[in-house]
Write a protein that holds these residues in place. Sequence first.
Motif, PDB file in Angstrom:
ATOM      1  N   GLN A 111       0.831  -1.190   0.000  1.00 23.58           N
ATOM      2  CA  GLN A 111       0.000   0.000   0.000  1.00 23.58           C
ATOM      3  C   GLN A 111       0.876   1.255   0.000  1.00 23.58           C
ATOM      4  OE1 GLN A 111      -3.396  -0.019  -0.103  1.00 23.58           O
ATOM      5  NE2 GLN A 111      -3.225  -2.235  -0.358  1.00 23.58           N
ATOM      6  N   ALA A 112       0.429   2.264  -0.733  1.00 23.66           N
ATOM      7  CA  ALA A 112       1.166   3.531  -0.727  1.00 23.66           C
ATOM      8  C   ALA A 112       1.123   4.117   0.673  1.00 23.66           C
ATOM      9  CB  ALA A 112       0.535   4.500  -1.730  1.00 23.66           C
ATOM     10  N   ARG A 113       2.263   4.561   1.153  1.00 19.27           N
ATOM     11  CA  ARG A 113       2.332   5.020   2.534  1.00 19.27           C
ATOM     12  C   ARG A 113       1.608   6.354   2.719  1.00 19.27           C
ATOM     13  NH1 ARG A 113       7.201   6.160   0.159  1.00 19.27           N
ATOM     14  NH2 ARG A 113       7.989   8.295   0.375  1.00 19.27           N
ATOM     15  N   PRO A 147      -2.895  18.591 -11.686  1.00 19.76           N
ATOM     16  CA  PRO A 147      -2.954  18.102 -13.083  1.00 19.76           C
ATOM     17  C   PRO A 147      -3.121  16.587 -13.193  1.00 19.76           C
ATOM     18  CG  PRO A 147      -1.253  19.770 -12.869  1.00 19.76           C
ATOM     19  CD  PRO A 147      -1.717  19.466 -11.476  1.00 19.76           C
ATOM     20  N   CYS A 148      -2.432  15.828 -12.328  1.00 22.87           N
ATOM     21  CA  CYS A 148      -2.516  14.367 -12.437  1.00 22.87           C
ATOM     22  C   CYS A 148      -3.406  13.755 -11.362  1.00 22.87           C
ATOM     23  CB  CYS A 148      -1.125  13.738 -12.364  1.00 22.87           C
ATOM     24  SG  CYS A 148      -0.330  13.871 -10.744  1.00 22.87           S
ATOM     25  N   HIS A 149      -4.014  14.617 -10.532  1.00 17.92           N
ATOM     26  CA  HIS A 149      -4.906  14.162  -9.459  1.00 17.92           C
ATOM     27  C   HIS A 149      -4.204  13.196  -8.502  1.00 17.92           C
ATOM     28  CE1 HIS A 149      -8.205  16.086 -11.597  1.00 17.92           C
ATOM     29  NE2 HIS A 149      -7.858  15.413 -12.692  1.00 17.92           N
ATOM     30  N   GLY A 150      -2.907  13.426  -8.304  1.00 21.69           N
ATOM     31  CA  GLY A 150      -2.158  12.624  -7.344  1.00 21.69           C
ATOM     32  C   GLY A 150      -1.653  11.298  -7.862  1.00 21.69           C
ATOM     33  N   SER A 151      -1.917  10.957  -9.124  1.00 22.62           N
ATOM     34  CA  SER A 151      -1.501   9.650  -9.648  1.00 22.62           C
ATOM     35  C   SER A 151      -0.021   9.604  -9.991  1.00 22.62           C
ATOM     36  CB  SER A 151      -2.315   9.304 -10.891  1.00 22.62           C
ATOM     37  OG  SER A 151      -1.965  10.153 -11.986  1.00 22.62           O
ATOM     38  N   ILE A 227      -3.228  20.765  19.235  1.00 19.14           N
ATOM     39  CA  ILE A 227      -4.454  20.763  18.447  1.00 19.14           C
ATOM     40  C   ILE A 227      -4.180  19.974  17.166  1.00 19.14           C
ATOM     41  CG2 ILE A 227      -6.131  22.181  17.201  1.00 19.14           C
ATOM     42  CD1 ILE A 227      -5.526  24.436  19.157  1.00 19.14           C
ATOM     43  N   ARG A 228      -5.015  18.974  16.903  1.00 15.73           N
ATOM     44  CA  ARG A 228      -4.813  18.106  15.731  1.00 15.73           C
ATOM     45  C   ARG A 228      -5.774  18.495  14.620  1.00 15.73           C
ATOM     46  NH1 ARG A 228      -7.521  13.083  14.710  1.00 15.73           N
ATOM     47  NH2 ARG A 228      -6.472  11.826  13.126  1.00 15.73           N
ATOM     48  N   LEU A 229      -5.203  18.737  13.440  1.00 16.79           N
ATOM     49  CA  LEU A 229      -6.000  18.996  12.243  1.00 16.79           C
ATOM     50  C   LEU A 229      -5.865  17.784  11.324  1.00 16.79           C
ATOM     51  CD1 LEU A 229      -5.150  22.746  11.496  1.00 16.79           C
ATOM     52  CD2 LEU A 229      -7.005  21.806  12.868  1.00 16.79           C
ATOM     53  N   SER A 230      -6.893  16.950  11.333  1.00 16.36           N
ATOM     54  CA  SER A 230      -6.845  15.698  10.578  1.00 16.36           C
ATOM     55  C   SER A 230      -6.783  15.957   9.074  1.00 16.36           C
ATOM     56  CB  SER A 230      -8.079  14.861  10.918  1.00 16.36           C
ATOM     57  OG  SER A 230      -8.063  13.654  10.198  1.00 16.36           O
ATOM     58  N   GLY A 231      -5.842  15.265   8.419  1.00 15.17           N
ATOM     59  CA  GLY A 231      -5.731  15.353   6.967  1.00 15.17           C
ATOM     60  C   GLY A 231      -5.105  16.628   6.442  1.00 15.17           C
ATOM     61  N   ALA A 240      -1.918   8.681  -2.019  1.00 17.48           N
ATOM     62  CA  ALA A 240      -2.150   8.100  -0.699  1.00 17.48           C
ATOM     63  C   ALA A 240      -2.719   9.163   0.244  1.00 17.48           C
ATOM     64  CB  ALA A 240      -0.850   7.533  -0.135  1.00 17.48           C
ATOM     65  N   PRO A 241      -3.395   8.757   1.322  1.00 12.53           N
ATOM     66  CA  PRO A 241      -4.002   9.722   2.242  1.00 12.53           C
ATOM     67  C   PRO A 241      -2.961  10.656   2.864  1.00 12.53           C
ATOM     68  CG  PRO A 241      -4.812   7.504   2.666  1.00 12.53           C
ATOM     69  CD  PRO A 241      -3.672   7.372   1.712  1.00 12.53           C
ATOM     70  N   PRO A 242      -3.350  11.899   3.159  1.00 15.03           N
ATOM     71  CA  PRO A 242      -2.415  12.833   3.794  1.00 15.03           C
ATOM     72  C   PRO A 242      -2.253  12.541   5.277  1.00 15.03           C
ATOM     73  CG  PRO A 242      -4.551  13.865   3.543  1.00 15.03           C
ATOM     74  CD  PRO A 242      -4.654  12.521   2.873  1.00 15.03           C
ATOM     75  N   GLY A 243      -1.185  13.070   5.841  1.00 13.63           N
ATOM     76  CA  GLY A 243      -0.979  12.964   7.280  1.00 13.63           C
ATOM     77  C   GLY A 243      -1.777  14.037   8.011  1.00 13.63           C
ATOM     78  N   ASP A 244      -1.497  14.209   9.283  1.00 14.68           N
ATOM     79  CA  ASP A 244      -2.191  15.197  10.100  1.00 14.68           C
ATOM     80  C   ASP A 244      -1.246  16.346  10.450  1.00 14.68           C
ATOM     81  OD1 ASP A 244      -4.390  13.514  10.088  1.00 14.68           O
ATOM     82  OD2 ASP A 244      -3.780  12.517  11.953  1.00 14.68           O
TER      83      ASP A 244
END
Length: 374
Positions: A111-113, A147-151, A227-231, A240-244
Amino acid sequence: MSATEIDFYQLLEVERTADDKTLKSAYRKLAMKYHPDKNPGCKDSEARFKAISVAYDCLKDPQKRAAYDRYGHAAFQNGGPGGGPGGDFGDIGDIFESIFGQAFGGGARQQARRGADLRYDMEITLEDAFHGKKTEITIEVSQGCEPCHGSGAEPGTGARRCAMCGGHGKVRAQQGFFMVERTCPTCHGRGEVIEKPCRACGGEGRVDKPQQLEIDIPPGVDSGTRIRLSGKGEAGPFGAPPGDLYIFLHVKRHDVFEREGTTVLTRVPITFTTAALGGSIEIPGVDGERLSLDIPAGIQSGKQLRKRGAGMPVLQGRGRGDLVIEISVETPTRLTARQKEILRELQETETGDECPGSKGFFERIKDAWTGITD
């Protein structure tokens, strides 16, 4: 090494020369630690409990242990040197796979990290910490390439299955009884290869650019509050999903107030006449309001008075702490002739009983001197 080749001795945390008593003790200790009843709802603990049970069932049996010591896991595979069906060991791969995941095999592509978490240090005033605050910050952070939508692939193109690993993300090689599994060096575990990388992000699927964020600071925060800002952290590669993003708060030193949790402390100087006669003074509160403070007659320097509910608000709760006022009696340094005359008249009327502390001290000194001369 694949999931089915994790060493039983390592799993039970014992040496290969361990006797039956040591094996039993190690198993009981680990079984108690990972038992599902002690870890309700934790699938990893449940799977590990099953795995150590499988390992112990093998090693406590002298014949099975001898076969395992000679042939390893191959002793319990169909057609292996141990002969016969796998029996209780047939599902060991599934058990270990649920514990150790992709690191010990598993067939599915890597899985992409997830993107990295980020930290931002913010300095605020005590007043901000009291009232709470909404503010905006701008940070430079990697975000998904538009432009590539993250691909990571040039728009209009895509990725093809990796020929080296066949899309699995891993390659295997047989070494004796063991099957060694490694991350594919061509696709780096993705299972896909980008033929034409996106020119905007260089094939990474993300680019660095400023991001403006609104921060909501609740009342009652203190230095070290997070203070945590998710994503809102760093974007992950290839979509892959972003960090926090974590905001760490630091409250500036205040000119008037000090803080200990929800308690606020301040030092208030008063005249010696107010200290002697008593009275009422006004002091500022941490909320900016004026507070009336009654001074009892005869108060001494260092005495602390308390205003209930005049401190900091409780973070994400109800109520407030207290305001503690430390009294400092100030000796006058600029007196008029008339004021000096009045003080001399006062001095002439003193008997020593007005200040019991001073009288008691000099009496003790007098007794000490008498003892020395005797």
